[in-house]
Motif scaffolding. Sequence first.
Motif, PDB file in Angstrom:
ATOM      1  N   SER A   1      -3.644  23.282  32.874  1.00  0.00           N
ATOM      2  CA  SER A   1      -3.280  24.111  31.723  1.00  0.00           C
ATOM      3  C   SER A   1      -4.156  25.366  31.622  1.00  0.00           C
ATOM      4  O   SER A   1      -3.794  26.320  30.950  1.00  0.00           O
ATOM      5  N   GLN A   2      -5.288  25.379  32.311  1.00  0.00           N
ATOM      6  CA  GLN A   2      -6.201  26.524  32.303  1.00  0.00           C
ATOM      7  C   GLN A   2      -6.200  27.279  33.640  1.00  0.00           C
ATOM      8  O   GLN A   2      -7.149  27.988  33.958  1.00  0.00           O
ATOM      9  N   LEU A   3      -5.121  27.144  34.389  1.00  0.00           N
ATOM     10  CA  LEU A   3      -5.047  27.731  35.721  1.00  0.00           C
ATOM     11  C   LEU A   3      -5.279  29.241  35.717  1.00  0.00           C
ATOM     12  O   LEU A   3      -6.001  29.766  36.562  1.00  0.00           O
ATOM     13  N   THR A   4      -4.723  29.941  34.751  1.00  0.00           N
ATOM     14  CA  THR A   4      -4.901  31.395  34.683  1.00  0.00           C
ATOM     15  C   THR A   4      -6.368  31.754  34.465  1.00  0.00           C
ATOM     16  O   THR A   4      -6.878  32.689  35.090  1.00  0.00           O
TER      17      THR A   4
ATOM     18  N   ASP B   1       4.322  20.604  45.100  1.00  0.00           N
ATOM     19  CA  ASP B   1       5.111  21.820  45.295  1.00  0.00           C
ATOM     20  C   ASP B   1       5.131  22.649  44.005  1.00  0.00           C
ATOM     21  O   ASP B   1       4.929  23.860  44.030  1.00  0.00           O
ATOM     22  N   LYS B   2       5.341  21.980  42.873  1.00  0.00           N
ATOM     23  CA  LYS B   2       5.321  22.680  41.580  1.00  0.00           C
ATOM     24  C   LYS B   2       3.949  23.310  41.325  1.00  0.00           C
ATOM     25  O   LYS B   2       3.843  24.457  40.900  1.00  0.00           O
ATOM     26  N   PHE B   3       2.907  22.528  41.583  1.00  0.00           N
ATOM     27  CA  PHE B   3       1.548  23.003  41.334  1.00  0.00           C
ATOM     28  C   PHE B   3       1.200  24.193  42.230  1.00  0.00           C
ATOM     29  O   PHE B   3       0.690  25.208  41.759  1.00  0.00           O
ATOM     30  N   LEU B   4       1.480  24.080  43.518  1.00  0.00           N
ATOM     31  CA  LEU B   4       1.150  25.167  44.439  1.00  0.00           C
ATOM     32  C   LEU B   4       1.992  26.414  44.152  1.00  0.00           C
ATOM     33  O   LEU B   4       1.516  27.536  44.325  1.00  0.00           O
ATOM     34  N   SER B   5       3.214  26.222  43.686  1.00  0.00           N
ATOM     35  CA  SER B   5       4.040  27.369  43.280  1.00  0.00           C
ATOM     36  C   SER B   5       3.414  28.063  42.069  1.00  0.00           C
ATOM     37  O   SER B   5       3.356  29.291  42.001  1.00  0.00           O
ATOM     38  N   ALA B   6       2.932  27.263  41.119  1.00  0.00           N
ATOM     39  CA  ALA B   6       2.260  27.829  39.944  1.00  0.00           C
ATOM     40  C   ALA B   6       0.967  28.525  40.365  1.00  0.00           C
ATOM     41  O   ALA B   6       0.649  29.620  39.874  1.00  0.00           O
ATOM     42  N   PHE B   7       0.233  27.925  41.285  1.00  0.00           N
ATOM     43  CA  PHE B   7      -1.004  28.503  41.791  1.00  0.00           C
ATOM     44  C   PHE B   7      -0.730  29.881  42.409  1.00  0.00           C
ATOM     45  O   PHE B   7      -1.396  30.863  42.098  1.00  0.00           O
TER      46      PHE B   7
ATOM     47  N   ALA C   1      -8.460  22.779  44.354  1.00  0.00           N
ATOM     48  CA  ALA C   1      -8.938  21.545  43.725  1.00  0.00           C
ATOM     49  C   ALA C   1      -9.509  21.832  42.336  1.00  0.00           C
ATOM     50  O   ALA C   1      -9.301  21.055  41.399  1.00  0.00           O
ATOM     51  N   GLU C   2     -10.218  22.947  42.192  1.00  0.00           N
ATOM     52  CA  GLU C   2     -10.766  23.330  40.885  1.00  0.00           C
ATOM     53  C   GLU C   2      -9.630  23.598  39.893  1.00  0.00           C
ATOM     54  O   GLU C   2      -9.689  23.179  38.740  1.00  0.00           O
ATOM     55  N   GLY C   3      -8.594  24.283  40.356  1.00  0.00           N
ATOM     56  CA  GLY C   3      -7.432  24.544  39.501  1.00  0.00           C
ATOM     57  C   GLY C   3      -6.718  23.273  39.092  1.00  0.00           C
ATOM     58  O   GLY C   3      -6.154  23.187  37.996  1.00  0.00           O
ATOM     59  N   ALA C   4      -6.750  22.273  39.959  1.00  0.00           N
ATOM     60  CA  ALA C   4      -6.073  21.007  39.678  1.00  0.00           C
ATOM     61  C   ALA C   4      -6.790  20.185  38.607  1.00  0.00           C
ATOM     62  O   ALA C   4      -6.176  19.311  37.991  1.00  0.00           O
ATOM     63  N   LYS C   5      -8.064  20.470  38.377  1.00  0.00           N
ATOM     64  CA  LYS C   5      -8.819  19.708  37.377  1.00  0.00           C
ATOM     65  C   LYS C   5      -8.262  19.903  35.975  1.00  0.00           C
ATOM     66  O   LYS C   5      -8.262  18.981  35.172  1.00  0.00           O
TER      67      LYS C   5
END
Length: 151
Positions: free
Chosen positions: A84-87, A136-142, A77-81
């Motif tokens: 673009s700053q996931l890394t 699916d795209k988001f969790l794959s990126a995660f 959830a924090e990554g979803a906020k």
Amino acid sequence: MLSKKEKKLIREIWERLSPVAEDIGADALLRYLLLLFFRCRMFASFPGTKTYFSHLDISRGSAHLSSHGKKIVLAIAEGAKDISQLTVTLAPLQTLHAYQLRIDPTNFKLLSHCMLVTLACYLGEGFTPEAHAAMDKFLSAFAAVLAEKYR
């Protein structure tokens, strides 16, 4: 990767689900562990993998499963906020999983699949094809970001 509309949809889903993070996380982790144990028979074939979970009670409803599941969902959830700053957001978790826990990065993909199944169960009809594709795209990126330290 993700369109603005998809990013907004992902943020909205995780904001809605954060209050039940413990339930969702425990459910997804249990699905993941069952997948490993029954489908892959990983613990029987590769006894060394038990070391990841030897200190935890991984039975349904256990405090360990709920607590760890909640941590996972809140990290997602924090990554979803700010996708673009996931890394940057996941940097501490990358280090923890790669260098201290030494988790096989394949497990991140398996867990993301289990998370999709769990989200579909919790969201029901709200888990539209568009939401499914975006998640699916988001969790794959995660999962990919978590695995970056392994390269």
